[in-house]
Scaffold this active site. Structure first.
Site, PDB file in Angstrom:
ATOM      1  CG  HIS A  11      19.552   0.796 -38.399  1.00  0.00           C
ATOM      2  ND1 HIS A  11      20.435   1.818 -38.915  1.00  0.00           N
ATOM      3  CD2 HIS A  11      18.017   0.767 -38.534  1.00  0.00           C
ATOM      4  CE1 HIS A  11      19.475   2.623 -39.657  1.00  0.00           C
ATOM      5  NE2 HIS A  11      18.209   2.102 -39.132  1.00  0.00           N
ATOM      6  CB  CYS A  47      26.909   2.762 -37.990  1.00  0.00           C
ATOM      7  SG  CYS A  47      26.047   3.195 -39.601  1.00  0.00           S
TER       8      CYS A  47
END
Length: 291
Positions: free
Chosen positions: A96, A158
């Site tokens: 993440h 991301c």
């Protein structure tokens, strides 16, 4: 030429491949599926296609990939480069991405981009800085690379939550982004992101030595986009990593610019709404990946 002379003229190489699906302090609804496959696939690519010695490729996944473990392993590689023991480093990270408040005033939007480690944990409305790798920390390590060394950084995370608003909702796909742990934290981030600037470009800035850029960065998406955790060909991967590995398996001699073009085309054909980023000098863009 003697064997000793050959060994002396050949740069020593090492790699660190990190992939985190499961997180110690996050609910399973926030876990990912393809990051461990990413790390193992990239390690196999380096050992097979590029001839890295098996022991020179370290793979850290899930519980083994705490912030202390990842930064410790990467710092060790940089220190080896500083001592002249390493000429080439590859660092890949699949997990993440998220953000925390900037504390040193170097971000116009008031936010530091960071990468979630296995032990990511909350600290009030934000994430605990001791459990994520902040872009500033990675940048400081890149600055330490001597002119004689090279590092390829591959990030499949991301880099901003703004892309969540245009999330591709095709089944089997999810973003690799963690918003702040509370609604109050998310609200403050959304306000600050209106002045966002390119942190990915900043990450590789200032790493130029006498004979060119030491660190070359390839990232799965723009600062304002989400990278996709996707079910492809019967298993989960990062969409970027899947096509990155597939492309290099077909032709390991591609230049970085050619690799960027091929992976971008494949993602577009697969209806993935993310634009791969490459930060390098013009000369490094024309050189083959991993050189």
């Amino acid at each position: 030429m003697s064997e000793a002379a050959v060994n002396k003229s050949t740069p020593t190489r090492a790699a660190l491949c990190v992939g985190i699906n499961n997180f110690k302090n996050l609910p399973q609804s926030s876990w990912l599926h393809g990051c461990v496959n990413d790390a193992n696939d990239l390690a196999a690519l380096l050992r097979g296609q590029y001839g890295f010695a098996p022991d020179d490729v370290t793979v850290l996944v899930d519980a083994a990939a705490s912030k202390t473990a990842v930064l410790g392993a990467l710092t060790g590689l940089v220190e080896r480069a500083e001592s002249g023991d390493l000429g080439q480093i590859v660092f890949t990270f699949s997990s993440h991405g998220t953000q925390i408040p900037d504390t040193n005033g170097d971000e116009a939007d008031g936010l530091d981009e960071c990468f979630a480690c296995y032990d990511i944990d909350s600290a009030g409305d934000s994430w605990n800085k001791d459990t994520v790798i902040v872009d500033d920390e990675l940048h400081e390590l890149l600055l330490r690379l001597p002119a004689s060394a090279r590092m390829d950084v591959v990030l499949d995370t991301c880099h901003s939550g703004t892309g969540l608003r245009a999330l591709d909702l095709i089944p089997g796909r999810r973003p690799r982004f963690l918003p702040p742990p509370t609604p109050e934290g998310l609200s403050s981030v959304e306000t600050l992101e209106t002045t966002k600037k390119s942190s990915l470009k900043e990450l590789s800035q200032g790493t130029n030595g006498a004979d060119g850029v030491q660190a070359v960065l390839m990232a799965a998406c723009r600062d304002d986009q989400t990278a996709t955790d996707a079910f492809i060909d019967g298993r989960y991967n990062g969409a970027f990593t899947y096509h990155f590995v597939k492309t290099l398996k077909s032709d390991s001699a591609l230049s970085r610019a050619e690799l960027l073009k091929a992976v971008s085309k494949a993602l577009k054909e697969g209806r993935f709404d993310q634009v791969v980023q490459l930060e390098a000098t013009p000369a490094q863009k024309m050189a083959s990946w991993g050189s």
